[in-house]
Design a protein around this motif. Structure first.
Motif, PDB file in Angstrom:
ATOM      1  N   PHE A  92      58.056 -28.755  47.649  1.00 18.00           N
ATOM      2  CA  PHE A  92      58.201 -28.773  49.030  1.00 18.00           C
ATOM      3  C   PHE A  92      57.199 -27.905  49.778  1.00 18.00           C
ATOM      4  CE2 PHE A  92      60.541 -27.085  52.936  1.00 18.00           C
ATOM      5  CZ  PHE A  92      60.584 -28.222  53.619  1.00 18.00           C
ATOM      6  N   SER A  93      57.139 -26.817  49.092  1.00 14.09           N
ATOM      7  CA  SER A  93      56.091 -25.522  49.623  1.00 14.09           C
ATOM      8  C   SER A  93      54.663 -26.395  49.397  1.00 14.09           C
ATOM      9  CB  SER A  93      56.222 -24.348  48.607  1.00 14.09           C
ATOM     10  OG  SER A  93      57.389 -23.649  48.970  1.00 14.09           O
ATOM     11  N   TYR A  94      54.372 -26.971  48.295  1.00 12.91           N
ATOM     12  CA  TYR A  94      52.971 -27.418  47.958  1.00 12.91           C
ATOM     13  C   TYR A  94      52.973 -28.590  48.909  1.00 12.91           C
ATOM     14  CZ  TYR A  94      48.854 -29.668  46.105  1.00 12.91           C
ATOM     15  OH  TYR A  94      47.673 -30.251  46.003  1.00 12.91           O
ATOM     16  N   SER A  95      53.637 -29.556  49.514  1.00 17.26           N
ATOM     17  CA  SER A  95      53.590 -30.584  50.554  1.00 17.26           C
ATOM     18  C   SER A  95      53.330 -30.212  51.817  1.00 17.26           C
ATOM     19  CB  SER A  95      54.777 -31.358  50.484  1.00 17.26           C
ATOM     20  OG  SER A  95      54.940 -32.171  49.361  1.00 17.26           O
ATOM     21  N   LYS A  96      54.000 -28.932  52.184  1.00 23.27           N
ATOM     22  CA  LYS A  96      53.444 -28.217  53.408  1.00 23.27           C
ATOM     23  C   LYS A  96      52.123 -27.759  53.464  1.00 23.27           C
ATOM     24  CE  LYS A  96      57.090 -25.247  53.904  1.00 23.27           C
ATOM     25  NZ  LYS A  96      58.114 -24.502  54.424  1.00 23.27           N
ATOM     26  N   TYR A  97      51.685 -26.974  52.290  1.00 18.37           N
ATOM     27  CA  TYR A  97      50.442 -26.734  52.172  1.00 18.37           C
ATOM     28  C   TYR A  97      49.293 -27.738  52.334  1.00 18.37           C
ATOM     29  CZ  TYR A  97      46.178 -26.016  49.315  1.00 18.37           C
ATOM     30  OH  TYR A  97      45.113 -25.805  48.521  1.00 18.37           O
ATOM     31  N   TYR A  98      49.606 -28.901  51.615  1.00 10.72           N
ATOM     32  CA  TYR A  98      48.872 -29.918  51.619  1.00 10.72           C
ATOM     33  C   TYR A  98      48.507 -30.653  52.870  1.00 10.72           C
ATOM     34  CZ  TYR A  98      46.778 -34.084  49.570  1.00 10.72           C
ATOM     35  OH  TYR A  98      46.010 -35.438  49.365  1.00 10.72           O
ATOM     36  N   ASN A  99      49.684 -30.654  53.610  1.00  8.63           N
ATOM     37  CA  ASN A  99      49.433 -31.330  54.945  1.00  8.63           C
ATOM     38  C   ASN A  99      49.023 -30.562  55.825  1.00  8.63           C
ATOM     39  OD1 ASN A  99      50.729 -33.818  54.354  1.00  8.63           O
ATOM     40  ND2 ASN A  99      52.861 -33.278  54.613  1.00  8.63           N
ATOM     41  N   LEU A 100      48.915 -29.305  55.769  1.00  5.20           N
ATOM     42  CA  LEU A 100      48.456 -28.401  56.579  1.00  5.20           C
ATOM     43  C   LEU A 100      46.984 -28.335  56.483  1.00  5.20           C
ATOM     44  CD1 LEU A 100      48.742 -26.177  58.983  1.00  5.20           C
ATOM     45  CD2 LEU A 100      48.919 -24.386  57.125  1.00  5.20           C
ATOM     46  N   LYS A 101      46.571 -28.586  55.115  1.00  2.00           N
ATOM     47  CA  LYS A 101      45.079 -28.382  54.847  1.00  2.00           C
ATOM     48  C   LYS A 101      44.322 -29.609  55.195  1.00  2.00           C
ATOM     49  CE  LYS A 101      42.032 -27.587  50.817  1.00  2.00           C
ATOM     50  NZ  LYS A 101      41.909 -27.236  49.539  1.00  2.00           N
ATOM     51  N   TYR A 102      45.204 -30.560  55.002  1.00  2.00           N
ATOM     52  CA  TYR A 102      44.482 -32.042  55.116  1.00  2.00           C
ATOM     53  C   TYR A 102      44.836 -32.905  56.427  1.00  2.00           C
ATOM     54  CZ  TYR A 102      42.680 -31.019  50.502  1.00  2.00           C
ATOM     55  OH  TYR A 102      42.007 -30.379  49.330  1.00  2.00           O
ATOM     56  N   GLY A 103      45.601 -32.162  57.271  1.00  2.00           N
ATOM     57  CA  GLY A 103      46.083 -33.040  58.430  1.00  2.00           C
ATOM     58  C   GLY A 103      46.980 -34.137  58.074  1.00  2.00           C
ATOM     59  N   GLY A 104      47.838 -33.954  57.122  1.00  2.00           N
ATOM     60  CA  GLY A 104      48.852 -35.099  56.919  1.00  2.00           C
ATOM     61  C   GLY A 104      50.337 -34.946  57.509  1.00  2.00           C
ATOM     62  N   LYS A 105      51.089 -36.048  57.243  1.00  2.00           N
ATOM     63  CA  LYS A 105      52.383 -35.850  57.677  1.00  2.00           C
ATOM     64  C   LYS A 105      53.249 -36.513  56.602  1.00  2.00           C
ATOM     65  CE  LYS A 105      51.692 -36.028  62.806  1.00  2.00           C
ATOM     66  NZ  LYS A 105      52.086 -36.477  63.910  1.00  2.00           N
ATOM     67  N   GLY A 106      54.355 -35.915  56.633  1.00  2.00           N
ATOM     68  CA  GLY A 106      55.409 -36.517  55.614  1.00  2.00           C
ATOM     69  C   GLY A 106      55.115 -36.345  54.075  1.00  2.00           C
ATOM     70  N   SER A 107      55.825 -37.146  53.299  1.00  2.00           N
ATOM     71  CA  SER A 107      55.780 -36.849  51.745  1.00  2.00           C
ATOM     72  C   SER A 107      54.336 -37.340  51.280  1.00  2.00           C
ATOM     73  CB  SER A 107      56.994 -37.850  51.270  1.00  2.00           C
ATOM     74  OG  SER A 107      56.764 -37.782  49.786  1.00  2.00           O
ATOM     75  N   ILE A 108      54.086 -36.605  50.420  1.00  2.00           N
ATOM     76  CA  ILE A 108      52.636 -37.066  49.521  1.00  2.00           C
ATOM     77  C   ILE A 108      52.851 -37.612  48.341  1.00  2.00           C
ATOM     78  CG2 ILE A 108      51.612 -34.762  50.722  1.00  2.00           C
ATOM     79  CD1 ILE A 108      51.962 -33.450  48.150  1.00  2.00           C
ATOM     80  N   PHE A 109      54.154 -37.945  48.112  1.00  2.00           N
ATOM     81  CA  PHE A 109      54.608 -38.662  46.910  1.00  2.00           C
ATOM     82  C   PHE A 109      55.050 -40.051  46.993  1.00  2.00           C
ATOM     83  CE2 PHE A 109      55.479 -34.128  46.017  1.00  2.00           C
ATOM     84  CZ  PHE A 109      54.800 -33.978  44.913  1.00  2.00           C
ATOM     85  N   ALA A 110      54.617 -40.893  46.042  1.00  2.00           N
ATOM     86  CA  ALA A 110      54.819 -42.293  46.214  1.00  2.00           C
ATOM     87  C   ALA A 110      56.335 -42.553  46.259  1.00  2.00           C
ATOM     88  CB  ALA A 110      54.138 -42.856  44.841  1.00  2.00           C
ATOM     89  N   GLY A 111      57.252 -41.778  45.449  1.00  2.00           N
ATOM     90  CA  GLY A 111      58.562 -42.184  45.434  1.00  2.00           C
ATOM     91  C   GLY A 111      59.374 -40.841  45.197  1.00  2.00           C
ATOM     92  N   LYS A 112      60.643 -40.941  44.775  1.00  2.00           N
ATOM     93  CA  LYS A 112      61.317 -39.732  44.437  1.00  2.00           C
ATOM     94  C   LYS A 112      60.865 -39.343  42.886  1.00  2.00           C
ATOM     95  CE  LYS A 112      65.301 -41.985  42.295  1.00  2.00           C
ATOM     96  NZ  LYS A 112      66.935 -42.053  42.425  1.00  2.00           N
TER      97      LYS A 112
END
Length: 198
Positions: A92-112
């Motif tokens: 969850f923390s990494y996803s927030k970091y990743y989206n902030l850095k690369y301008g993305g939204k939502g899940s960065i994973f293909a599935g659960k």
């Protein structure tokens, strides 16, 4: 369009599936067409989160490998807190970091997040080797020790870090050379992935 990040969506499983003393292989892939780690800073960020959240005596890291578009964690749950809880915190923390850095939204994973309970020694022995062999199998390196983003170097005595429980390593491999021999043995075993992940 990905749905909004939901910590609970990262791993929807029953807490009863995780028990103290259990070994678990936990893995996931990035959403289609994405890289989970785009540069060394991304890998370092993930390692920092792992060190922060896995420093608890409730967990022991056996093997891990961070790949450009997926990851493998193999750990032992020592305490009552289910392993999926700590996985959720990390990703969850990494996803927030990743989206902030690369301008993305939502899940960065293909599935659960996927997980398997490892309850046989032969599976445990081969799983660690399979995870460490990932960069070689993918053509990213010639040897596993060349890949910085796994704990293979810890297993064979080339580096020290908190992200490797040496007591577990040595309980199955008495010395570094015996593990290297296994790695050489499976280097070209194309059936190993199917055996481990089916």
């Amino acid at each position: 369009m990905h749905n909004a990040i939901d910590e609970e969506e990262l791993m929807r499983i029953k807490s009863t599936e995780f028990q103290p003393g259990g070994f678990y292989h936990i893995y996931n892939h990035a959403a289609q067409g994405m890289l989970l780690f785009r540069d060394s800073d991304d890998y370092q960020k993930c390692l920092s989160l792992m060190q922060t959240h896995l420093s608890s005596p409730d967990y022991s890291m056996v093997t891990f490998c961070l790949m450009p578009n997926h990851y493998h964690f193999f750990l032992r749950q020592n305490g009552e807190c289910p392993a999926y809880v700590i996985m959720n915190k990390i990703w969850f923390s990494y996803s927030k970091y990743y989206n902030l850095k690369y301008g993305g939204k939502g899940s960065i994973f293909a599935g659960k997040t996927q997980h398997k309970h490892v309850d046989k020694d032969i599976y445990l022995l081969r799983l660690s080797a399979y995870i460490h062999q990932n960069p070689v199998s993918a053509g990213l390196t010639v040897t596993p020790e060349q890949w910085e983003w796994s704990n293979y170097r810890e297993w064979v005595g080339l580096r020290d870090s908190l992200l490797c429980d040496q007591s577990i390593c040595r309980s199955y491999y008495s010395d570094e050379s015996s593990y290297k021999e296994l790695m050489d043995e499976i280097a070209d075993n194309k059936q190993l992935k199917d055996y481990l992940l089916d």
